[in-house]
Design a protein around this motif. Structure first.
Motif, PDB file in Angstrom:
ATOM      1  N   THR A   1     -29.625  11.055  -2.063  1.00  0.00           N
ATOM      2  CA  THR A   1     -29.442   9.852  -2.895  1.00  0.00           C
ATOM      3  C   THR A   1     -27.975   9.453  -3.001  1.00  0.00           C
ATOM      4  O   THR A   1     -27.644   8.468  -3.675  1.00  0.00           O
ATOM      5  CB  THR A   1     -30.007  10.083  -4.307  1.00  0.00           C
ATOM      6  N   ARG A   2     -27.100  10.242  -2.356  1.00  0.00           N
ATOM      7  CA  ARG A   2     -25.661   9.983  -2.373  1.00  0.00           C
ATOM      8  C   ARG A   2     -25.133   9.828  -3.796  1.00  0.00           C
ATOM      9  O   ARG A   2     -24.444   8.861  -4.128  1.00  0.00           O
ATOM     10  CB  ARG A   2     -25.336   8.731  -1.546  1.00  0.00           C
ATOM     11  N   ASP A   3     -25.471  10.806  -4.601  1.00  0.00           N
ATOM     12  CA  ASP A   3     -25.093  10.759  -6.012  1.00  0.00           C
ATOM     13  C   ASP A   3     -23.571  10.787  -6.158  1.00  0.00           C
ATOM     14  O   ASP A   3     -22.907  11.730  -5.713  1.00  0.00           O
ATOM     15  CB  ASP A   3     -25.707  11.949  -6.758  1.00  0.00           C
ATOM     16  N   LYS A   4     -23.046   9.772  -6.791  1.00  0.00           N
ATOM     17  CA  LYS A   4     -21.597   9.589  -6.912  1.00  0.00           C
ATOM     18  C   LYS A   4     -20.946  10.708  -7.721  1.00  0.00           C
ATOM     19  O   LYS A   4     -19.899  11.236  -7.341  1.00  0.00           O
ATOM     20  CB  LYS A   4     -21.309   8.234  -7.570  1.00  0.00           C
TER      21      LYS A   4
ATOM     22  N   LEU B   1     -17.845  17.630  -6.119  1.00  0.00           N
ATOM     23  CA  LEU B   1     -17.739  18.413  -4.887  1.00  0.00           C
ATOM     24  C   LEU B   1     -16.340  18.298  -4.279  1.00  0.00           C
ATOM     25  O   LEU B   1     -15.738  19.301  -3.879  1.00  0.00           O
ATOM     26  CB  LEU B   1     -18.791  17.945  -3.881  1.00  0.00           C
ATOM     27  N   PHE B   2     -15.803  17.082  -4.222  1.00  0.00           N
ATOM     28  CA  PHE B   2     -14.470  16.862  -3.657  1.00  0.00           C
ATOM     29  C   PHE B   2     -13.388  17.535  -4.507  1.00  0.00           C
ATOM     30  O   PHE B   2     -12.402  18.063  -3.975  1.00  0.00           O
ATOM     31  CB  PHE B   2     -14.185  15.363  -3.540  1.00  0.00           C
ATOM     32  N   ILE B   3     -13.572  17.525  -5.836  1.00  0.00           N
ATOM     33  CA  ILE B   3     -12.608  18.194  -6.719  1.00  0.00           C
ATOM     34  C   ILE B   3     -12.600  19.692  -6.455  1.00  0.00           C
ATOM     35  O   ILE B   3     -11.540  20.319  -6.341  1.00  0.00           O
ATOM     36  CB  ILE B   3     -12.940  17.909  -8.206  1.00  0.00           C
ATOM     37  N   VAL B   4     -13.795  20.278  -6.354  1.00  0.00           N
ATOM     38  CA  VAL B   4     -13.914  21.716  -6.110  1.00  0.00           C
ATOM     39  C   VAL B   4     -13.313  22.089  -4.758  1.00  0.00           C
ATOM     40  O   VAL B   4     -12.560  23.062  -4.636  1.00  0.00           O
ATOM     41  CB  VAL B   4     -15.391  22.165  -6.177  1.00  0.00           C
TER      42      VAL B   4
END
Length: 493
Positions: A467-470, A476-479
């Motif tokens: 669903t490409r949850d924002k 995820l990118f922060i981690v």
């Protein structure tokens, strides 16, 4: 103050994960050693100390966190505020400690759990040195994490080594009280070294009235479940109250991890609303709600699906605590309502200074809970499971009234129950048929529990990716970014 919320959240998450892992290891040891009767004694001790602690602490955690957050950039006001609040709670703690002892002597001296309650009452006295609200308002999460982890490791190591049978029961409650004192006094010494008390221009009257409202508002969960446990003890017995207590503790271990997101953001939200603008506050609030619900809903529904396995594992494979299974199942849904209530009450109503109005709504919910419990007694359907179910209903009514307050009186343009927030609940509902199927065909308790968690988590993540949850991808990118930074630092070393 420019400390990163994400950094604070990482510190707090590490601590809360730590606070989950250790009880998972130690709780089965304690439960199997003390057995259900003495566990009932501890539950009653916790119930009575909890309700007296409400008045001893006098709402200091919530109120102190908000007030210190507002003035933390002004050193003089910061010292005066901390000194005033500390003196108030010292007085209330002293008075309530004496009243607690007299209460037990007058009303419970002939009960089996009398001595347990007296010993555990020392925690009320030790509350005098509990200044963690200052550390959280100043966002000293690095100190909180390191200090608490050291203390907890010592506590759990001693528990595992020396709590083996029912004869070790007294040692266990002495140890619990002693560790609580060490934890509190460590924070007190740390704060005293950083901030000196200022006894000039102290203000008491300004704080007393709002703190009294917070006593009710900040302790809704404790007040409701305290009523449940004491009614169970009075009409069924302390052992059954102990089953209720076991389910509550398991739910609390998961709930406190979810609470991390709300906890680390309260000081920042209060500071933003006071010193910036409503728009800046609302933007951060909406982001927090989405992140919180992303984790809260799957945790709640997931716990529902593995309730039986968790109870058996905590009982070290025995059937001793099986009566707690249906109680835990209802508690898992109750945890969901607690989470929603935290957003509305703690991060909106309280921060806007409407705690007095909310306290009235909470009292209405408490009266409804009492009426529903009385109906259970009249209809002879009063059990620990139905009791927590009525508490769940009462909490839902309170949430409805609080949300109306937010929309109609505070007039905050927030859509808490919009699809973009509730979609995580809809995704999580698929856990129910999945865990049912796995538990039906896999008979090993630990194996079925592991499979439940792995399969449900995998499907949840797949749904978020498809669903490409924002919100999920932002986290995820922060981690990944944090991992990359850590990797580069280690590479340099």
């Amino acid at each position: 103050m420019s400390k990163s919320i994400s950094k604070n959240a990482i510190f707090k998450t590490v601590l809360n994960v730590f606070n989950i892992i250790l009880p998972i290891i130690v709780m089965p040891v304690v439960l199997s050693a003390i057995q259900d009767k003495l566990n009932g004694y501890i539950t009653m001790g916790e119930a009575w100390t909890a309700v007296f602690m409400i008045f001893a602490s006098f709402g200091i955690y919530q109120y102190g966190l908000r007030e210190v957050s507002r003035v933390r950039d002004d050193k003089n006001k910061l010292k005066q505020t901390i000194t005033s609040l500390f003196i108030i709670t010292t007085v209330t703690t002293t008075i309530i400690s004496v009243l607690y002892a007299f209460f037990l002597i007058i009303f419970h001296r002939n009960d089996g759990y009398f001595y347990t309650c007296m010993v555990m009452g020392l925690n009320i006295v030790f509350n005098m040195f509990n200044v963690e609200w200052i550390n959280e308002a100043l966002e000293n999460y690095d100190f909180i994490v390191i200090k608490t982890m050291i203390v907890k490791i010592i506590y759990n190591a001693l528990t595992i080594c020396f709590v083996r049978t029912q004869e070790d029961f007294l040692f266990y409650i002495y140890l619990t009280c002693g560790i609580n004192f060490i934890n509190n006094i460590s924070s007190f010494i740390y704060i005293k070294k950083k901030i000196q008390f200022n006894f000039l221009d102290l203000q008491f009257k300004k704080h007393l009235k709002p703190m009294f409202s917070v006593v009710i508002l900040a302790n809704t969960y404790i007040l409701y479940t305290w009523l449940d446990k004491n009614m169970i003890n009075s009409y069924i017995g302390s052992t059954e109250a102990g089953y209720y207590g076991v389910a509550q503790k398991i739910m609390y271990m998961i709930d406190i991890l979810m609470f991390t997101i709300v906890q680390v953001s309260m000081a920042r939200l209060s500071n933003y609303l006071e010193n910036h603008s409503k728009e800046v506050y609302l933007k951060l609030l909406n982001k927090i709600v989405k992140v919180y619900f992303l984790f809260l809903f799957p945790a709640s529904i997931g716990l529902l699906g593995v309730s039986k396995q968790v109870i058996i594992i905590m009982g070290r494979g025995t059937d001793t605590y099986l009566p707690a299974v249906p109680i835990l199942m209802v508690f898992s849904i109750y945890m969901l309502t607690i989470g929603v209530d935290r957003i509305i009450a703690d991060q909106i109503i309280y921060i806007f200074g409407r705690e007095k109005t909310d306290a009235k709504l909470v009292l209405i919910g408490g009266l409804l809970n009492l009426v529903l419990n009385t109906l259970l007694l009249i209809t002879k359907t009063f059990t620990p499971t139905t009791v927590i179910a009525t508490t769940l209903i009462a909490n839902l009514v309170v949430i409805a009234m609080e949300y109306r307050l937010v929309k109609k009186e505070i007039k905050l343009d927030i859509h808490l129950f919009a699809f973009e927030n509730l979609k995580y609940l809809y995704y999580s509902l698929i856990f129910i048929p999945i865990t049912f199927a796995i538990n039906k065909f896999i008979y090993g308790v630990i194996l079925s529990c592991i499979l439940d968690v792995i399969v449900c988590c995998s499907i949840y993540f797949i749904i978020l990716i498809v669903t490409r949850d924002k919100v999920f991808f932002e986290l995820l990118f922060i981690v990944l970014a944090k991992i990359k930074i850590l990797y580069n630092k280690l590479k340099v070393i």
